[in-house]
Design a protein around this motif. Structure first.
Motif, PDB file in Angstrom:
ATOM      1  N   GLY A 171      29.416 -34.470  -9.891  1.00  0.00           N
ATOM      2  CA  GLY A 171      29.059 -33.667  -8.697  1.00  0.00           C
ATOM      3  C   GLY A 171      29.072 -32.307  -8.983  1.00  0.00           C
ATOM      4  O   GLY A 171      28.279 -31.301  -8.385  1.00  0.00           O
ATOM      5  N   LEU A 172      30.023 -31.823  -9.688  1.00  0.00           N
ATOM      6  CA  LEU A 172      30.181 -30.328 -10.037  1.00  0.00           C
ATOM      7  C   LEU A 172      28.897 -29.866 -10.950  1.00  0.00           C
ATOM      8  O   LEU A 172      28.607 -28.843 -10.760  1.00  0.00           O
ATOM      9  N   GLN A 174      25.928 -31.206 -10.894  1.00  0.00           N
ATOM     10  CA  GLN A 174      24.687 -31.275 -10.279  1.00  0.00           C
ATOM     11  C   GLN A 174      24.798 -30.178  -9.348  1.00  0.00           C
ATOM     12  O   GLN A 174      23.535 -29.624  -9.028  1.00  0.00           O
ATOM     13  N   ALA A 175      25.916 -29.576  -8.771  1.00  0.00           N
ATOM     14  CA  ALA A 175      25.885 -28.359  -7.940  1.00  0.00           C
ATOM     15  C   ALA A 175      25.438 -27.091  -8.578  1.00  0.00           C
ATOM     16  O   ALA A 175      25.146 -26.057  -8.032  1.00  0.00           O
ATOM     17  N   ALA A 211      28.205 -19.145  -6.609  1.00  0.00           N
ATOM     18  CA  ALA A 211      28.175 -20.560  -6.514  1.00  0.00           C
ATOM     19  C   ALA A 211      29.451 -21.056  -7.072  1.00  0.00           C
ATOM     20  O   ALA A 211      30.223 -22.059  -6.489  1.00  0.00           O
ATOM     21  N   LEU A 215      32.472 -22.989  -5.436  1.00  0.00           N
ATOM     22  CA  LEU A 215      33.079 -24.212  -5.661  1.00  0.00           C
ATOM     23  C   LEU A 215      34.525 -24.320  -5.801  1.00  0.00           C
ATOM     24  O   LEU A 215      35.418 -25.013  -5.503  1.00  0.00           O
TER      25      LEU A 215
END
Length: 236
Positions: A171-172, A174-175, A211, A215
């Protein structure tokens, strides 16, 4: 005398090398070797260069100075060539790929992202979420001496840790990759769950850094370590 090779640039790069010293116990002045549209930044060495702190710092300082003035293909620490002729031949033989790489990296820098997770918090989360793990843990804490219980609990927890960390890491990644022109995912080490390198263009730098910060603030129990802008070693 052998040459230590730091970087490859286009001949249009100013290559400001004043004030810099090369690697080695008795550093030689930095200079360039030119072939066609390319030049290599080098210094003479008469010893085997090992990754000592002083030499690592000198290597990196050259990359950062060159990067401040234009696009550079940074070589990993420790690259040497027998003489000027060998460097010239390498530039000539691989000129097309080097020029393509310089064009691809123009205006870009590398950023590293590593992340680790609070293991105690993760274990508490697993025991709270997994009914089976919670029951086994309660039996052990209550004094049940069945030798199978710790093994069963360990297997459940290990599988949950692996699955959750893999999902979080994916997930990280892809973010963050939408902000990059290229990326490289390496196997994490030393307890990390993410080891990611991103090639980010200057036009996306501010958005990317926002970003990153977002996060770090949003995800509890995860410690991020960000580094950059750096010479694009991972994308040469």
């Amino acid at each position: 005398m052998a040459l230590y090779v730091y970087s490859i640039t286009a001949t249009t790069h100013p290559c400001r090398l004043d004030g810099l010293t090369g690697v080695g116990a008795e550093p030689a002045p930095l200079r360039t070797v030119t072939a066609g549209q390319l030049r290599a930044v080098v210094s003479d060495v008469d010893e085997e260069i090992r990754p000592k702190r002083r030499d690592l710092a000198a290597h990196q300082e050259v990359q950062e100075r060159l990067m401040a003035d234009g696009t550079v293909l940074p070589l990993q620490f420790g690259y040497t060539a027998p003489d000027d002729e060998a460097v010239t031949q390498a530039l000539q033989q691989r000129s097309e790929s080097y020029l393509e790489a310089l064009e691809r990296l123009q205006g870009c820098a590398e950023y590293h992202i590593k992340a680790s997770q609070d293991e105690e918090a993760l274990l508490r989360e697993i025991l709270n979420d997994s009914h089976q793990a919670r029951l086994l843990n309660e039996r052990i804490r209550a004094g049940d001496t069945d030798p199978r219980l710790p093994l069963q609990l360990g297997e459940i927890v290990a599988a949950e840790v692996r699955d959750r960390q893999e999902a979080l890491a994916a997930g990280l990644v892809q973010a963050l990759i939408p902000f990059a022109r290229d990326h490289s995912v390496r196997a994490p080490a030393d307890g990390d769950i993410v080891n990611l390198s991103l090639l980010v263009h200057d036009d996306q730098k501010d958005t990317f850094l926002q970003a990153e910060a977002s996060l770090a603030q949003q995800i509890d129990g995860v410690a991020f370590r960000f580094a950059g802008p750096l010479p694009p070693y991972s994308f040469v």
